[in-house]
Design a protein around this motif. Structure first.
Motif, mmCIF file in Angstrom:
data_model
loop_
_atom_site.group_PDB
_atom_site.id
_atom_site.type_symbol
_atom_site.label_atom_id
_atom_site.label_comp_id
_atom_site.label_asym_id
_atom_site.label_seq_id
_atom_site.Cartn_x
_atom_site.Cartn_y
_atom_site.Cartn_z
ATOM 1 N N ARG A 38 -5.892 8.088 2.033
ATOM 2 C CA ARG A 38 -7.336 8.025 1.763
ATOM 3 C C ARG A 38 -8.070 7.294 2.899
ATOM 4 N NH1 ARG A 38 -5.649 8.134 -3.569
ATOM 5 N NH2 ARG A 38 -5.251 5.915 -3.800
ATOM 6 N N ASN A 71 -0.426 7.393 -0.668
ATOM 7 C CA ASN A 71 -1.710 7.983 -1.061
ATOM 8 C C ASN A 71 -2.888 7.089 -0.691
ATOM 9 O OD1 ASN A 71 -0.747 10.435 -2.173
ATOM 10 N ND2 ASN A 71 -0.102 9.335 -4.001
ATOM 11 N N GLU A 72 -2.730 5.790 -0.851
ATOM 12 C CA GLU A 72 -3.788 4.853 -0.471
ATOM 13 C C GLU A 72 -4.014 4.878 1.038
ATOM 14 O OE1 GLU A 72 -3.168 1.480 -3.947
ATOM 15 O OE2 GLU A 72 -1.819 1.485 -2.213
ATOM 16 N N MET A 111 0.850 -1.175 0.000
ATOM 17 C CA MET A 111 0.000 0.000 0.000
ATOM 18 C C MET A 111 0.900 1.243 0.000
ATOM 19 S SD MET A 111 -3.157 0.840 2.644
ATOM 20 C CE MET A 111 -3.344 -0.883 2.963
ATOM 21 N N ASN A 112 0.637 2.174 -0.901
ATOM 22 C CA ASN A 112 1.463 3.380 -0.947
ATOM 23 C C ASN A 112 0.879 4.478 -0.050
ATOM 24 O OD1 ASN A 112 -0.449 5.008 -2.384
ATOM 25 N ND2 ASN A 112 0.225 4.142 -4.323
#
Length: 127
Positions: free
Chosen positions: A8, A4-5, A1-2
């Motif tokens: 969110r 940005n994810e 998971m990066n």
């Protein structure tokens, strides 16, 4: 998971916490509830993680304490203030720089709606 994810998911969780509790509580209350919400979603969350600082040849182990670090990638600073100030942003940027993180979220729960000024994305380096 990066990053940005992760961000969110954190924002969604913060909005959920805020909708449930509303504004006007102490920062620690929001921090604990956000920790619970993120942990319940299966994320690795570190609460009040110490960040050392090296000053020349001296190491200070507990120089700073970050509110939350999610998946060892995103720093989350929780606030419950009338207005976010430059010092709050500077604090978050310092944590990112010293901890070698790319992304931070500065969350102010003392607003009517989180979407209307309660969320600041803070970037350090290229993301």
């Amino acid at each position: 998971m990066n990053e940005n994810e992760i961000a969110r998911i954190v924002v969604d969780a913060a909005i959920r916490v805020h909708k449930f509790l509303g504004p006007g509580l102490l920062e620690k209350t929001y921090q604990e509830c956000l920790f619970y919400e993120l942990y319940s979603r299966g994320l690795r969350v570190e609460k009040e993680k110490y960040l050392p600082i090296i000053y020349y040849d001296m190491r200070i182990e507990h120089a700073f304490r970050m509110d939350l670090v999610v998946e060892q990638k995103v720093v989350v600073e929780t606030k419950s203030v009338a207005t976010l100030l430059g010092i709050h942003l500077a604090q978050t940027l310092t944590y990112l720089r010293l901890g070698n993180y790319k992304l931070g979220l500065l969350l102010n729960f003392n607003v009517e709606r989180m979407k209307d000024g309660g969320i600041r994305r803070v970037i350090c380096g290229n993301l």
